[in-house]
Design a protein around this motif. Structure first.
Motif, mmCIF file in Angstrom:
data_model
loop_
_atom_site.group_PDB
_atom_site.id
_atom_site.type_symbol
_atom_site.label_atom_id
_atom_site.label_comp_id
_atom_site.label_asym_id
_atom_site.label_seq_id
_atom_site.Cartn_x
_atom_site.Cartn_y
_atom_site.Cartn_z
ATOM 1 N N TYR A 42 0.850 -1.248 -0.255
ATOM 2 C CA TYR A 42 0.077 0.017 -0.060
ATOM 3 C C TYR A 42 0.906 1.410 0.101
ATOM 4 O O TYR A 42 0.489 2.452 0.324
ATOM 5 N N LEU A 45 -0.420 4.130 -1.921
ATOM 6 C CA LEU A 45 -1.523 4.760 -1.396
ATOM 7 C C LEU A 45 -1.448 5.863 -0.229
ATOM 8 O O LEU A 45 -1.840 6.747 -0.218
ATOM 9 N N HIS A 104 -4.661 0.957 6.062
ATOM 10 C CA HIS A 104 -5.074 -0.447 6.189
ATOM 11 C C HIS A 104 -6.141 -0.468 7.320
ATOM 12 O O HIS A 104 -5.742 -0.079 8.551
ATOM 13 N N SER A 105 -6.958 -1.035 7.308
ATOM 14 C CA SER A 105 -8.323 -1.319 8.247
ATOM 15 C C SER A 105 -7.753 -1.794 9.498
ATOM 16 O O SER A 105 -8.088 -1.209 10.614
ATOM 17 N N ALA A 127 -8.569 3.978 5.417
ATOM 18 C CA ALA A 127 -9.207 2.616 5.992
ATOM 19 C C ALA A 127 -10.707 2.681 6.289
ATOM 20 O O ALA A 127 -11.169 3.616 6.866
ATOM 21 N N ALA A 129 -12.511 0.499 7.760
ATOM 22 C CA ALA A 129 -13.003 -0.688 8.744
ATOM 23 C C ALA A 129 -14.554 -0.225 9.100
ATOM 24 O O ALA A 129 -14.659 0.873 9.843
ATOM 25 N N PHE A 146 -14.536 6.489 3.212
ATOM 26 C CA PHE A 146 -15.479 5.609 3.029
ATOM 27 C C PHE A 146 -15.701 4.892 4.385
ATOM 28 O O PHE A 146 -14.573 4.302 5.029
ATOM 29 N N TYR A 173 -8.809 -10.091 5.434
ATOM 30 C CA TYR A 173 -8.646 -8.977 6.717
ATOM 31 C C TYR A 173 -10.001 -8.044 6.437
ATOM 32 O O TYR A 173 -10.831 -8.123 5.700
ATOM 33 N N ALA A 175 -11.016 -5.289 5.784
ATOM 34 C CA ALA A 175 -11.563 -4.480 4.533
ATOM 35 C C ALA A 175 -11.921 -5.478 3.543
ATOM 36 O O ALA A 175 -12.991 -5.252 2.951
ATOM 37 N N PHE A 254 -11.135 0.720 -5.965
ATOM 38 C CA PHE A 254 -9.562 0.425 -5.565
ATOM 39 C C PHE A 254 -8.847 -0.389 -6.413
ATOM 40 O O PHE A 254 -7.728 -0.165 -6.332
ATOM 41 N N TYR A 303 -7.152 8.251 -3.485
ATOM 42 C CA TYR A 303 -6.292 8.449 -2.071
ATOM 43 C C TYR A 303 -6.087 9.887 -1.810
ATOM 44 O O TYR A 303 -5.732 10.350 -0.809
HETATM 45 C C1 PHB Z 1 -8.382 -0.759 4.050
HETATM 46 O O1 PHB Z 1 -7.695 -1.839 4.655
HETATM 47 O O2 PHB Z 1 -9.392 -0.351 4.759
HETATM 48 C C2 PHB Z 1 -8.310 -0.405 2.681
HETATM 49 C C3 PHB Z 1 -7.009 -0.594 1.946
HETATM 50 C C4 PHB Z 1 -6.941 -0.276 0.753
HETATM 51 C C5 PHB Z 1 -8.013 0.248 0.002
HETATM 52 C C6 PHB Z 1 -9.155 0.379 0.493
HETATM 53 C C7 PHB Z 1 -9.448 0.281 1.925
HETATM 54 O O3 PHB Z 1 -7.516 0.999 -1.327
#
Ligand code: PHB
Length: 388
Positions: A42, A45, A104-105, A127, A129, A146, A173, A175, A254, A303
């Motif tokens: 990520y 991002l 990351h959630s 994130a 979650a 979101f 996980y 997300a 995404f 992002y």
């Molecule tokens: C998340 O882990 O919440 C997550 C990660 C990457 C994304 C969207 C949500 O593109």
């Protein structure tokens, strides 16, 4: 009034106003803790969020609420196991005024726990979650992105109009699970059936056995959530396995945001749903994109928008308390009432502090996720379990 009396009067007025430590603090630099990934799957991002955030601050003359901004940065590596230690660096060691993060959630859930325990303001620029604006909603937590349910639900509505069966595949996980749950809810409401839910551990990219299984099941559609480097690899593998032309592939946007270049031909034509798209017809987006191109020599993605809006939201809140972040109750009220003029289109926050926003259908064309249509207008997360 002579000069001396004027000075005495002014000093007395200042004393009545009470030059409290909080006001002294309101004149120093505002400490912002950026906890985002700058390594791992990520990384791109996290960098886009940082760029977007800094772009808004730069447009505001390097200040938010009249205060100069100072950044404290931690690379969270999208690793939940290191999250508490990482957030402690910002809250306990650096004593930041505000936490901004993360992607990351799982990391965000750990971050929000520390934010709750220390009553630190936290703004989440990605994130999703669901719990953060659901069961675990809290006055000090705000999101400019979101909930995982939202893009999943929007895509489920659309795919439900076209197909009757689907297989889902994602990282195991929060997300991935929640973006599948949102999809399934809308897809099955529309009369579809999710016939198999496949998962692999985050951030693994050994997709071959799953592609073999999908080819054997032959569903009408496949729905996946991956992002960053993992998404690019998956879409290339899907095409190389010969599935692209036989089983339509869908996902939340995404999958294709910031990844189309890496996907090459394999990504072309993919249809996704998200709260941002290329080619939106609004002046704010045009100005934002031009500014971003100028600063970073690459086009922005969702992002970058979410990072930009995190800074906008914080700026709106701080303006209302004249930069005094210690006036927590007033700051929170102002954040709750903020109307954000986002590049995605205007949005406000739900009572659980999550954006109420439109979701767009997009189609990958060249390096762009071109706006096709609005799938759902003003979609609000159900905020299940939020008692605020
Ligand atoms: C998340 O882990 O919440 C997550 C990660 C990457 C994304 C969207 C949500 O593109």
């Amino acid at each position: 009034m002579n000069r001396t009396r004027l000075v005495v009067r002014l000093v007395a007025m200042l004393a009545v106003a009470g030059a409290s430590p909080a006001q002294a603090q309101a004149t120093g630099k505002l400490k912002i803790g950026l906890m985002l990934p700058s390594t791992g799957t990520y990384a791109a991002l996290g960098n886009a969020i940082t760029n977007g955030f800094k772009q808004y601050v730069a447009e505001s003359g390097g200040k938010l609420g009249g205060r100069e901004v100072e950044y404290f940065v931690v690379d969270d590596e999208s690793d939940p196991a290191k999250a508490t230690e990482n957030v402690d660096k910002l809250v306990k060691r650096d004593q930041v005024d505000v936490l901004v993060g993360t992607v990351h959630s799982g990391v965000a859930l750990a971050m929000a726990k520390v934010a709750r325990e220390t009553n630190t303001l936290m703004i989440d620029p990605n994130a999703g979650a669901d719990e953060l604006t659901g069961l675990l909603c809290a006055p000090n937590f705000f999101r400019t992105s979101f909930s995982n349910w939202q893009p999943g639900y929007a895509m489920g509505e659309y795919v439900g109009r076209k197909h009757k069966s689907a297989v889902t595949l994602t990282w195991k996980y929060a997300a991935g699970q929640q973006m599948v749950d949102g999809f399934k809810e809308a897809f099955e409401k529309a009369g579809g059936k999710v016939i198999k839910e496949l998962t692999l551990p985050f951030p693994n990219v050994e997709f071959q056995p799953f592609l073999t299984e999908i080819a054997a099941i032959k569903p009408e559609a496949v729905y996946v959530f991956f992002a960053g480097g993992g998404a690019a690899k998956f879409v290339k593998d899907y095409a190389a396995a010969g599935l692209k032309n036989s089983i339509p592939l869908y996902g939340p946007g995404f999958v294709t945001d910031g990844t189309l270049e890496a996907m090459g031909d394999a990504g072309q034509g993919l249809v996704t749903a998200l709260h941002y798209a290329d080619g939106l017809d609004n002046a704010k987006d045009k100005a934002f994109r031009a500014g971003y191109m100028k600063s970073y020599q690459s086009p922005p993605d969702v992002y970058a928008v979410q990072g930009y809006d995190a800074a906008q939201l914080l700026g709106a809140g701080l303006a209302a308390v004249k930069g005094d972040a210690s006036r927590k109750d007033d700051l929170i009220k102002a954040l709750e009432a903020a109307k954000i003029e986002s590049p995605r289109g205007p949005f406000s926050l739900s009572r659980a502090h999550n954006p109420v926003q439109d979701f767009y259908l997009r189609k990958a064309d060249g390096r762009e996720n071109k706006m096709v249509d609005t799938v759902v207008k003003g979609l609000a997360d159900p905020a299940r379990g939020c008692k605020m």
